[in-house]
Motif scaffolding. Structure first.
Motif, mmCIF file in Angstrom:
data_model
loop_
_atom_site.group_PDB
_atom_site.id
_atom_site.type_symbol
_atom_site.label_atom_id
_atom_site.label_comp_id
_atom_site.label_asym_id
_atom_site.label_seq_id
_atom_site.Cartn_x
_atom_site.Cartn_y
_atom_site.Cartn_z
ATOM 1 N N HIS A 46 -18.309 5.895 -2.945
ATOM 2 C CA HIS A 46 -17.599 4.639 -2.674
ATOM 3 C C HIS A 46 -16.092 4.817 -2.770
ATOM 4 C CE1 HIS A 46 -16.795 3.950 -6.988
ATOM 5 N NE2 HIS A 46 -18.009 4.440 -7.194
ATOM 6 N N TYR A 47 -15.623 5.793 -3.554
ATOM 7 C CA TYR A 47 -14.189 6.082 -3.621
ATOM 8 C C TYR A 47 -13.688 6.577 -2.266
ATOM 9 C CZ TYR A 47 -14.873 5.893 -8.699
ATOM 10 O OH TYR A 47 -15.180 5.485 -9.972
ATOM 11 N N VAL A 48 -14.422 7.500 -1.682
ATOM 12 C CA VAL A 48 -14.038 8.041 -0.375
ATOM 13 C C VAL A 48 -14.157 6.980 0.708
ATOM 14 C CG1 VAL A 48 -14.581 9.802 1.355
ATOM 15 C CG2 VAL A 48 -14.714 10.367 -1.075
ATOM 16 N N LEU A 49 -15.190 6.147 0.624
ATOM 17 C CA LEU A 49 -15.383 5.089 1.611
ATOM 18 C C LEU A 49 -14.211 4.117 1.616
ATOM 19 C CD1 LEU A 49 -17.135 3.672 3.690
ATOM 20 C CD2 LEU A 49 -18.344 2.525 1.831
ATOM 21 N N VAL A 50 -13.694 3.783 0.438
ATOM 22 C CA VAL A 50 -12.530 2.889 0.346
ATOM 23 C C VAL A 50 -11.322 3.522 1.021
ATOM 24 C CG1 VAL A 50 -10.879 1.861 -1.258
ATOM 25 C CG2 VAL A 50 -13.323 1.661 -1.707
ATOM 26 N N VAL A 51 -11.128 4.825 0.816
ATOM 27 C CA VAL A 51 -9.991 5.519 1.433
ATOM 28 C C VAL A 51 -10.092 5.471 2.952
ATOM 29 C CG1 VAL A 51 -8.847 7.747 1.717
ATOM 30 C CG2 VAL A 51 -9.627 7.043 -0.540
ATOM 31 N N TYR A 52 -11.246 5.857 3.482
ATOM 32 C CA TYR A 52 -11.410 5.904 4.929
ATOM 33 C C TYR A 52 -11.341 4.510 5.547
ATOM 34 C CZ TYR A 52 -12.759 10.824 4.737
ATOM 35 O OH TYR A 52 -12.766 12.188 4.566
ATOM 36 N N ARG A 53 -11.915 3.536 4.865
ATOM 37 C CA ARG A 53 -11.908 2.179 5.414
ATOM 38 C C ARG A 53 -10.488 1.667 5.599
ATOM 39 N NH1 ARG A 53 -14.729 -3.460 3.275
ATOM 40 N NH2 ARG A 53 -13.285 -4.824 4.351
ATOM 41 N N HIS A 54 -9.659 1.811 4.594
ATOM 42 C CA HIS A 54 -8.313 1.238 4.679
ATOM 43 C C HIS A 54 -7.360 2.117 5.471
ATOM 44 C CE1 HIS A 54 -10.054 -1.142 1.390
ATOM 45 N NE2 HIS A 54 -9.301 -2.084 1.890
ATOM 46 N N GLY A 88 -1.963 -3.884 -3.472
ATOM 47 C CA GLY A 88 -2.783 -2.753 -3.061
ATOM 48 C C GLY A 88 -3.736 -2.307 -4.148
ATOM 49 N N LEU A 89 -3.287 -2.401 -5.392
ATOM 50 C CA LEU A 89 -4.132 -1.999 -6.513
ATOM 51 C C LEU A 89 -5.279 -2.979 -6.728
ATOM 52 C CD1 LEU A 89 -4.231 0.229 -8.727
ATOM 53 C CD2 LEU A 89 -3.010 -1.359 -10.220
ATOM 54 N N LEU A 90 -4.978 -4.285 -6.622
ATOM 55 C CA LEU A 90 -6.006 -5.300 -6.854
ATOM 56 C C LEU A 90 -7.030 -5.341 -5.729
ATOM 57 C CD1 LEU A 90 -3.868 -8.297 -8.196
ATOM 58 C CD2 LEU A 90 -5.543 -6.965 -9.487
ATOM 59 N N GLY A 91 -6.554 -5.219 -4.471
ATOM 60 C CA GLY A 91 -7.445 -5.364 -3.334
ATOM 61 C C GLY A 91 -8.187 -4.094 -2.957
ATOM 62 N N PRO A 92 -7.544 -3.182 -2.240
ATOM 63 C CA PRO A 92 -8.244 -1.983 -1.771
ATOM 64 C C PRO A 92 -8.797 -1.097 -2.885
ATOM 65 C CG PRO A 92 -6.225 -2.300 -0.534
ATOM 66 C CD PRO A 92 -6.201 -3.303 -1.650
ATOM 67 N N VAL A 93 -8.175 -1.056 -4.054
ATOM 68 C CA VAL A 93 -8.610 -0.117 -5.091
ATOM 69 C C VAL A 93 -9.626 -0.767 -6.038
ATOM 70 C CG1 VAL A 93 -7.870 1.362 -6.988
ATOM 71 C CG2 VAL A 93 -6.439 1.155 -4.955
ATOM 72 N N ILE A 94 -9.199 -1.765 -6.799
ATOM 73 C CA ILE A 94 -10.070 -2.333 -7.828
ATOM 74 C C ILE A 94 -11.195 -3.154 -7.210
ATOM 75 C CG2 ILE A 94 -10.180 -3.870 -9.823
ATOM 76 C CD1 ILE A 94 -7.313 -3.112 -10.470
ATOM 77 N N PHE A 235 -1.783 0.208 3.671
ATOM 78 C CA PHE A 235 -1.242 1.567 3.581
ATOM 79 C C PHE A 235 -1.023 1.983 2.122
ATOM 80 C CE2 PHE A 235 2.549 4.360 3.428
ATOM 81 C CZ PHE A 235 2.001 5.472 4.058
ATOM 82 N N ILE A 236 -0.403 1.092 1.345
ATOM 83 C CA ILE A 236 -0.191 1.402 -0.073
ATOM 84 C C ILE A 236 -1.526 1.517 -0.793
ATOM 85 C CG2 ILE A 236 0.767 0.509 -2.239
ATOM 86 C CD1 ILE A 236 3.005 -0.768 -0.593
ATOM 87 N N GLY A 237 -2.461 0.636 -0.465
ATOM 88 C CA GLY A 237 -3.784 0.713 -1.068
ATOM 89 C C GLY A 237 -4.509 2.003 -0.723
ATOM 90 N N THR A 238 -4.301 2.504 0.501
ATOM 91 C CA THR A 238 -4.906 3.776 0.896
ATOM 92 C C THR A 238 -4.373 4.918 0.046
ATOM 93 O OG1 THR A 238 -5.161 2.987 3.179
ATOM 94 C CG2 THR A 238 -5.284 5.364 2.814
ATOM 95 N N LEU A 239 -3.045 4.948 -0.149
ATOM 96 C CA LEU A 239 -2.449 5.999 -0.983
ATOM 97 C C LEU A 239 -2.956 5.921 -2.421
ATOM 98 C CD1 LEU A 239 1.261 5.930 0.278
ATOM 99 C CD2 LEU A 239 -0.601 7.442 1.003
ATOM 100 N N GLN A 240 -3.047 4.710 -2.949
ATOM 101 C CA GLN A 240 -3.561 4.544 -4.310
ATOM 102 C C GLN A 240 -5.036 4.966 -4.389
ATOM 103 O OE1 GLN A 240 -2.767 0.378 -4.762
ATOM 104 N NE2 GLN A 240 -0.802 0.702 -5.782
ATOM 105 N N ALA A 241 -5.812 4.613 -3.363
ATOM 106 C CA ALA A 241 -7.228 4.987 -3.354
ATOM 107 C C ALA A 241 -7.393 6.507 -3.273
ATOM 108 C CB ALA A 241 -7.930 4.313 -2.172
ATOM 109 N N VAL A 242 -6.512 7.183 -2.542
ATOM 110 C CA VAL A 242 -6.549 8.647 -2.482
ATOM 111 C C VAL A 242 -6.323 9.234 -3.874
ATOM 112 C CG1 VAL A 242 -5.356 10.692 -1.619
ATOM 113 C CG2 VAL A 242 -5.891 8.815 -0.060
ATOM 114 N N ALA A 243 -5.325 8.709 -4.589
ATOM 115 C CA ALA A 243 -5.040 9.208 -5.938
ATOM 116 C C ALA A 243 -6.223 8.971 -6.874
ATOM 117 C CB ALA A 243 -3.781 8.526 -6.478
#
Length: 403
Positions: A46-54, A88-94, A235-243
């Motif tokens: 699911h971590y990778v899926l979040v990255v690819y999705r956003h 980005g942290l609240l939405g795409p990541v958390i 975009f910011i959420g994607t970078l955070q999700a990658v980290a």
């Protein structure tokens, strides 16, 4: 006579477009939940899926933001950047990771039902941050409070009580076959995973509600650049999700994706659930308002329940059915209260002032225009739904935040 029939047909099609659009959108969101569930069951991280999705959502939305909103872009100060970072942290990541984990441990129908808690949670946070004032003497305020209590009660019931399986005529054989394959130990593990998934979904909804509260402020800056705001947050959420993925996912093969269900889940979520939904819901809300769009969110839960029973042989428990009904009742109570509050506020703004001198009338007209501008800004909140996970989650934002 033929001209009259043609005119009636055109009028019917024109008035029916918002209904067809929202119903189609619910089918699109339902498909996203089913496809994502299958992908997670086959081992997709699911971590990778979040990255690819956003990443896909950013790539799809960015060209539109560039061509339509490249003029008069707001300056990104440190304060605005921090707000974008937190969004980005609240939405795409958390929210997304917690929602996908909850979806993996429970079921698509259960996840959709829990996501209908969003208006109640946003209302609670808005009251705590003094963005909404309580007037318990007003009927619309009583409706919002009662709806919030009923919604929370429904979510608690779904989490604590499962009850017997609700048999559908096309699922009896599948459930009977599954029952012969299960053991007491597997049932115990399923119960633990179900509770864990319920808690994760509650935290996901809370994170999404927190995002709406914060987004109300930054939308005043990006009121005319909503595509840009969506692109930046994705975009910011994607970078955070990658980290986050580099820290949490230590297996390099988890990043590998081919022409399979994993690619379909990422592309479908990014394009349909994040990009197309932005355009469709934005148009519908401008024409019919946020309450109209939000009223269709329980339909997705019904569609997912039917599709899940066919595709995934999903079990539907009595506790889930009762809890879902309570959540939907609470949802409509909150929406009705919010709609009545908006009507009262609108009437008060349009009420003509009497026995006032010209100078005071000019001042009041200026204040009314200023308030009208802020109303338009709030009305645009729901347009930034590209970051959302489930349909009901994205659609419910503006209904809660609209003054």
């Amino acid at each position: 006579m033929s001209m009259e029939k043609l005119g009636c047909s055109e009028s019917f099609l024109k008035s029916s477009k918002p209904y067809f659009a929202m119903i189609s959108l619910q089918f699109g969101y339902a498909g996203m939940n089913i496809i994502t569930k299958i992908s997670l069951n086959t081992g997709m991280s699911h971590y990778v899926l979040v990255v690819y999705r956003h990443a896909i959502a950013t790539a799809v939305i960015a060209p539109f933001a560039f061509f339509f909103e490249r003029k008069a872009q707001p300056n990104i100060t440190f304060s605005i950047f921090m707000q974008l970072f937190i969004l980005g942290l609240l939405g795409p990541v958390i929210d997304q990771n917690f929602y996908y984990m909850g979806l993996k441990y429970t079921s698509p129908t259960f996840s959709c039902a829990m996501s209908n808690m969003l208006p109640a949670m946003t209302f609670i946070l808005a009251v705590l941050f003094r963005m909404e004032m309580l007037d318990v003497k007003k009927l619309w305020c009583q409706a919002k409070i009662a709806g919030t209590v009923v919604t929370v009660a429904g979510a608690m019931l779904m989490t604590i009580y499962k009850g017997p399986i609700v048999e559908l005529f096309w699922t009896k054989y599948m459930h009977l076959q599954h029952a012969t394959d299960t053991t007491p130990s597997s049932n115990s593990n399923d119960s633990k995973d179900f509770l864990k998934g319920s808690i994760l979904l509650i935290f996901a909804t809370l994170a999404w509600a927190s995002l709406f509260v914060l987004q109300a402020k930054i939308l005043k800056t990006y009121s005319k650049h909503q595509l840009t705001l969506t692109t930046l947050v994705c975009f910011i959420g994607t970078l955070q999700a990658v980290a986050v993925t580099f820290v949490m996912e230590h297996n390099p093969s988890a990043w590998r994706i081919g022409w399979d269900m994993n690619l379909l889940a990422a592309a479908y979520s990014g394009i349909v659930a994040s990009s197309i939904s932005y355009y469709v819901q934005g148009i519908v809300m401008k024409k019919r308002g946020p309450v109209f769009a939000t009223a269709f969110s329980p339909l997705m839960m019904v569609i997912v329940a039917i599709m899940g029973s066919f595709v995934l042989a999903e079990k539907i428990f009595l506790g889930g059915v009762i809890g879902a009904v309570l959540i939907v009742i609470g949802l409509y109570a909150v929406l009705w209260g919010k709609q009545k509050e908006n009507e009262v506020t609108h009437c008060e703004m349009l009420e003509p002032t009497k026995n006032s001198d010209p100078s005071s009338k000019v001042t009041e007209d200026v204040e009314a225009n200023y308030n009208g501008t802020e109303m338009k800004i709030s009305d645009s909140m729901l347009s930034t739904i590209v970051i959302s996970a489930p349909a009901s989650e994205t659609t419910l934002k503006k209904t809660i935040q609209e003054p």
